[in-house]
Design an enzyme around this catalytic site. Sequence first.
Site, PDB file in Angstrom:
ATOM      1  N   LYS A 190       0.843  -1.194   0.000  1.00 54.86           N
ATOM      2  CA  LYS A 190       0.000   0.000   0.000  1.00 54.86           C
ATOM      3  C   LYS A 190       0.885   1.254   0.000  1.00 54.86           C
ATOM      4  O   LYS A 190       0.695   2.162  -0.781  1.00 54.86           O
ATOM      5  CB  LYS A 190      -0.889  -0.045   1.251  1.00 54.86           C
ATOM      6  N   GLU A 197      10.584  -4.611   4.548  1.00 53.63           N
ATOM      7  CA  GLU A 197      10.707  -6.001   4.088  1.00 53.63           C
ATOM      8  C   GLU A 197      10.385  -6.108   2.599  1.00 53.63           C
ATOM      9  O   GLU A 197      11.121  -6.718   1.826  1.00 53.63           O
ATOM     10  CB  GLU A 197       9.743  -6.919   4.860  1.00 53.63           C
ATOM     11  N   LYS A 207       7.640  -0.913  12.437  1.00 50.63           N
ATOM     12  CA  LYS A 207       8.231  -0.479  11.173  1.00 50.63           C
ATOM     13  C   LYS A 207       9.385   0.500  11.395  1.00 50.63           C
ATOM     14  O   LYS A 207      10.290   0.577  10.581  1.00 50.63           O
ATOM     15  CB  LYS A 207       7.162   0.157  10.275  1.00 50.63           C
TER      16      LYS A 207
END
Length: 547
Positions: free
Chosen positions: A211, A217, A509
Amino acid sequence: MTRPVPPRVTSLPPWKALVAQCRMIEHRSLRSLFAEEPERGRMMAAEGAGLYLDYSKNLVTGETLRLLLELARECRLSDHIAAMFRGEHINRTENRAVLHVALRMPADRSLVVDGVDVVREVHEVLDRMETFSRKVREGSWKGATGKAVKNVINIGIGGSDLGPVMAYEALRSYSDRSRTFRFVSNIDGTDFVEATRDLDPEETLFIISSKTFTTLETMTNARSAREWLLSRVGSNEAVRHHFVAVSTNADEVRKFGIDTDNMFGFWDWVGGRYSMDSAIGLSTMLAIGPEGFREMLAGFYAMDEHFRTAPFEKNLPVLMGLLVVWYTNFMGSQTIAVLPYDQYLKRFPAYLQQLTMESNGKHVHLDGSPVDTTTGPIYWGEPGTNGQHSFYQLIHQGTRLIPIDFIGFARPRNPLGSHHDILMANLFAQGEALAFGKTAEEVRAAGVPDFQVPHRTFEGNRPSNTILADQLSPRTLGSLVALYEHSVFTQGIIWGIDSFDQWGVELGKVMAVRIIDELSGKKTEAPPHDVSTAELIRRYQAMKEGG
Ligand code: G6Q
């Protein structure tokens, strides 16, 4: 202007009455409830969107259900459902609409949100996905050296991975068997290396699903994929033949080198864990074909309409959501087991873990005040009958209360002798044994020696739902996923939380980034760590150098 503080759910009259119900129910058994209500097994059932839900083997009376439904009404569940379907910004902390339901509205419907008909936009993307999928499936989409695509690899993580993997596994029997479909999510290089080791890059197409198109990753794996391709297929020009993107971030897609003509978009009102029916499902469409994908959307839509219109006492997601509240807040359960008796659903529990736990693992109300109840339970599970030979022991005779969702189908995708009847006999037998148990008298009467009697006695009263459908198909899968999506919604409304943000995931994150620089030696001055973390990093570095 400050918003009025809504009443706490625990102060509502039905909540208080449910606390009393709970004390009463502890003295009841499913045996006695079934004996008193001969029609219970037929009455406590509901049907919708092709799914039959038997919820009679739950530790509830008619009064418990009445109170749970009253609780839903006091929490204004209907108004909240309507608000979601209208496109209101119900994801308050991110100030966004929550409109995964728009992803499956038929083309002749319209839903105007902030001046835009989102259904029209959805169908524009679906049509582009369809054109692309047909080209790949017919072999007219060629790689840089003129070969057709034989292998499709989806690179994504979390919501951009779990739905596509689960759907691919679930619908494998409908998929194009002449192609290989793989899914790379983990930053662990093993995931990428093992997924590509036997593949020919000239015949491989990568779908980069993200998105944001910034997720560490996914972007690291995407870069490795580009290197893997270019080291074998030559020039940068090859990228446009072997990479497509699914994203909301056209700038980053362009920067990566993917032609935005080969980008399939979606919108900020689609949460990652609610996105398998958006363009994030491109790998699903490639596998099962556009018709199959549209069938799946029809299944989602059927359940959406059921959720939106069925009276609460016959509404599958509402009933299931309220039962979760009952066990979590009143009966002290910590977990829910989801046990599909279908090998194709082997990734379904993992998919549900994200859907349920990322949505409802929250510790504050929408207004920021701390919750005064337990929220999202832990979901877990494995396909039957495998689990029966391992963890079912604890469910049968352990000390914890673990409500179960059994899922089964009348017709198998792979008829093979008597396999399917044996499979389903196990499902029915487990539900029955868990609910009704075996008394010491029954055990003794079967000739069991005295010393073994307590060990071979089953208390029963272990609750379960059973969801039965005709066959696992794209349509049924859509209905099943939507059932859980809306059950999660129902739970979130009762708890007064934001089921659509994920600040815990966002934290993950950013956390690793500063240590990555430290490990790679980019940052000479190490950021301060606690002593445990500092020592672990020191040892890791030393072991790495030693090796
Ligand atoms: C889902 C979460 C999370 C997200 C992944 C991938 O609801 O937000 O699982 O899907 O972190 O994010 P991107 O799609 O942006 O790469």
